[in-house]
Scaffold this active site. Structure first.
Site, mmCIF file in Angstrom:
data_model
loop_
_atom_site.group_PDB
_atom_site.id
_atom_site.type_symbol
_atom_site.label_atom_id
_atom_site.label_comp_id
_atom_site.label_asym_id
_atom_site.label_seq_id
_atom_site.Cartn_x
_atom_site.Cartn_y
_atom_site.Cartn_z
ATOM 1 N N ASP A 134 108.804 60.659 -18.604
ATOM 2 C CA ASP A 134 107.578 61.420 -18.385
ATOM 3 C C ASP A 134 107.669 62.347 -17.174
ATOM 4 O O ASP A 134 108.127 61.947 -16.097
ATOM 5 C CB ASP A 134 106.418 60.440 -18.183
ATOM 6 C CG ASP A 134 105.090 61.138 -17.982
ATOM 7 O OD1 ASP A 134 104.606 61.779 -18.928
ATOM 8 O OD2 ASP A 134 104.535 61.037 -16.870
ATOM 9 N N ALA A 135 107.205 63.589 -17.347
ATOM 10 C CA ALA A 135 106.941 64.544 -16.262
ATOM 11 C C ALA A 135 108.009 64.531 -15.174
ATOM 12 O O ALA A 135 107.731 64.285 -13.995
ATOM 13 C CB ALA A 135 105.563 64.284 -15.669
ATOM 14 N N GLU A 145 110.537 64.997 -20.343
ATOM 15 C CA GLU A 145 109.393 65.892 -20.424
ATOM 16 C C GLU A 145 109.428 66.769 -19.180
ATOM 17 O O GLU A 145 109.343 66.263 -18.055
ATOM 18 C CB GLU A 145 108.070 65.136 -20.460
ATOM 19 C CG GLU A 145 106.885 66.091 -20.590
ATOM 20 C CD GLU A 145 105.558 65.535 -20.101
ATOM 21 O OE1 GLU A 145 104.526 66.179 -20.368
ATOM 22 O OE2 GLU A 145 105.549 64.476 -19.463
ATOM 23 N N GLY A 172 94.853 65.220 -26.243
ATOM 24 C CA GLY A 172 94.057 64.352 -25.388
ATOM 25 C C GLY A 172 93.562 65.003 -24.116
ATOM 26 O O GLY A 172 92.552 64.564 -23.545
#
Length: 584
Positions: A253-254, A290, A389
């Site tokens: 993630d990120a 990501e 989202g």
């Protein structure tokens, strides 16, 4: 990296910032002794059997959970429980893994994928996913968080599996079942921050860098004093998923939020870890980052100073598709308001490859060296958990667009040169939203989360009244898929299209096998059509409200979304908002 020490006993703990620590195990106390490198050990502690345990650092009187806990039966603030991963008898001996190139990924959230919201219930849908034509199931984070339901990005105990999903044993059974069904598993992991409730790591050591935060809080200490063991903590966790749980890859993630100034970046260590496990197991291991940096160095081999990852998410593809099918151009979508932007992404991968980004107010990205990177290294989508989202109402494309527009998104995603990823329910045009939901038990934290969400969207011009309360249990329930839709009307029609597209992708090597230089694109902004070619396979799309005729589009029609016609053998007529795939 080389660690100065490691966990040699199941209760050993790295706690360099305390001067004394006591292990509490099954109600008994065991004073711990230092063994070097900031590590503590507990002579005489139980060496086998299931044990509930915690730690008392300094003069504390309430035991804290283990930073490397595998189970938290009573939640992230309570005692840990031992778990022996080798107790599971794996039945995936014939599984040889799956390469990323040519694959289709399906992203899902365990809590909302089924009514039950468990790993066992999700395993019951693996046959459906296999029939859909996907190759990898990508699970949103499953590690421990405070409360009963959450997106998963508020995790605080990275080694656990949330008990509400079934815990670690259920996770092993899920992976085993996926492999028996011929599906790989990619696990989404978060190493850039920790959640706001249940994070006790700073009580033990320098896991975080105070004052050096990112969007979500203090940054993880990747390059300061004590960071050798912090990095080992992260890499051991990544290795746990790959070895103990047999997962086939990680989505990290990120990574743009990592603050790492060391000469060997943490991402390079992830790449090396994946290669090492692949050598051990004989299975491909896929590491996907990501990243919004548009920096292809993540994908370049380590021997040319790259990080050696197998893939990275590409937001530019999503933005170009979204704008051209929806007409939405606000915020970061503004630079993508043309078929030319989509054409550039299809040809070279990144739209911002050193070009000016009006959203950022600066130039962004750099070109991909197409001799070092295959297009399959870019993971693309028309919808994902973030892009849905993080909208104010969590609305999907299917809640505002026609069947034809959804069909164009499907064709673009599944015939592009890149690796397609679908978000759960997308394949049948689910009309259930996917909203931001939390279940913080602390009233003050729940209130702050809800108020922060409203303020965030007020700044973006949204009416606060339409923003759902993330703490309201109904927000979570609304976000669960309604599987009954999949057999009805245009939902069933769209599902059949997705199945046809995945089958065509498998049977047409040109779509996934060719490199960047094998993609040609032409388009007309005025008439609203675009065509891209991969070898002798042509994908033609009409983004307009008008019927479009191309006079030089003859060939064998492989698939069309709305009865494309070839009136004279050399031309192609496309209805509004439709697409056709031909072999020239």
């Amino acid at each position: 990296m080389t660690s100065t020490a490691s966990r040699s006993h199941r209760f050993d703990i790295w706690a360099p910032d305390v001067n004394a620590i006591t292990l509490v195990a099954d109600g008994s106390e065991y004073p711990m002794s230092q063994r070097g490198g900031g590590w503590w050990t507990a002579p005489g502690a139980p060496s086998e059997g299931e044990v509930d345990y915690g730690y008392l650092p300094g003069t504390d009187t309430t035991p804290l959970p283990d930073p490397r806990s595998r189970r938290q039966p009573e939640g992230v603030h309570s005692l840990s429980r031992t778990f022996e991963p080798s107790a599971h008898k794996w039945a995936d001996g014939d599984w040889r893994g799956r390469e990323l190139q040519g694959a289709v990924i399906y992203e899902l959230h365990i809590g909302t994928f089924t009514t039950e919201g468990t790993l066992e219930a999700a395993a019951g849908k693996l046959g459906y996913l296999k029939e859909l034509g996907v190759d990898f199931v990508e699970l949103l984070p499953v590690n421990g968080f405070n409360g009963t339901h959450n997106w998963g990005y508020d995790g605080v105990l990275w080694y656990t599996v949330h008990e509400g999903y079934g815990g670690p044993a259920a996770y092993q059974r899920f992976v085993d079942a996926a492999h028996r069904a011929g599906l790989g598993v990619i696990q989404d992991v978060v190493y850039n921050h920790l959640g706001p409730s249940g994070n006790y790591l700073p009580r033990f050591g320098p896991y975080l860098k105070s004052g050096e935060g990112n969007t979500w809080g203090d940054s993880v200490n990747l390059d300061g004093g004590g960071s050798d063991e912090v990095r080992r903590y992260i890499l051991d966790n990544a290795a746990m998923w790959l070895r103990d749980y047999h997962v086939d890859g990680l989505r990290i993630d990120a990574v743009h939020a990592f603050k790492d100034e060391r000469a060997v970046h943490l991402l390079e260590e992830f790449g090396a870890l994946g290669d090492a496990v692949s050598t051990e197991t004989g299975r491909p291991i896929t590491m996907i980052a990501e990243s919004d940096l548009n920096n292809p160095r993540l994908l370049y081999p380590r021997d040319v100073n790259g990080y050696g990852l197998e893939g990275q998410w590409s937001d530019d593809f999503h933005h170009a598709v979204h704008v051209n099918i929806s007409g939405e151009t606000e915020g970061y979508y503004s630079d993508f308001n043309s078929l030319g932007a989509l054409a550039k992404v299809l040809r070279v991968g990144f739209f911002h490859d050193g070009s000016y980004s009006s959203f950022r107010g600066r130039h962004h990205g750099r070109p991909i060296n197409t001799g070092l990177v295959h297009p399959a290294a870019l993971v693309v989508c028309s919808q994902n958990h973030d892009q849905i989202g993080n909208r104010a109402t969590g609305d999907r494309l299917s809640q505002s667009l026609s069947y034809g527009q959804l069909a164009l998104a499907a064709v673009l995603t599944l015939t592009s040169p890149f690796t397609p990823m679908l978000f759960m329910g997308e394949e049948y045009g689910a009309t259930t939203p996917w909203q931001f939901f939390t279940s913080h038990p602390e009233p003050e934290l729940g209130k702050a989360t809800a108020e922060g969400r409203i303020k965030e969207f007020e700044r973006m011009g949204w009416d606060p009244a339409v923003v759902p309360d993330p703490q309201d249990p109904e927000t979570f329930r609304r976000s669960k898929l309604n599987w009954g839709e999949a057999t009805e009307g245009d939902h069933a029609r769209l599902l059949e299209l997705y199945r046809s597209l995945t089958a065509l992708r498998r049977s047409t090597p040109e779509l996934a096998g060719l490199g960047f230089t094998d993609t040609a694109v032409d388009y007309t902004e005025e008439e609203g059509w675009l065509r891209f070619r991969r070898g002798d396979v042509h994908v033609v799309l009409n983004f307009s409200e008008q019927t479009v005729k191309l006079d030089d589009a003859g060939g064998t029609l492989l698939l069309s979304t709305d009865e494309a016609t070839q009136p004279d053998g050399a031309s192609l007529v496309l209805a509004p908002w439709s697409a056709a795939i031909l072999r020239a």
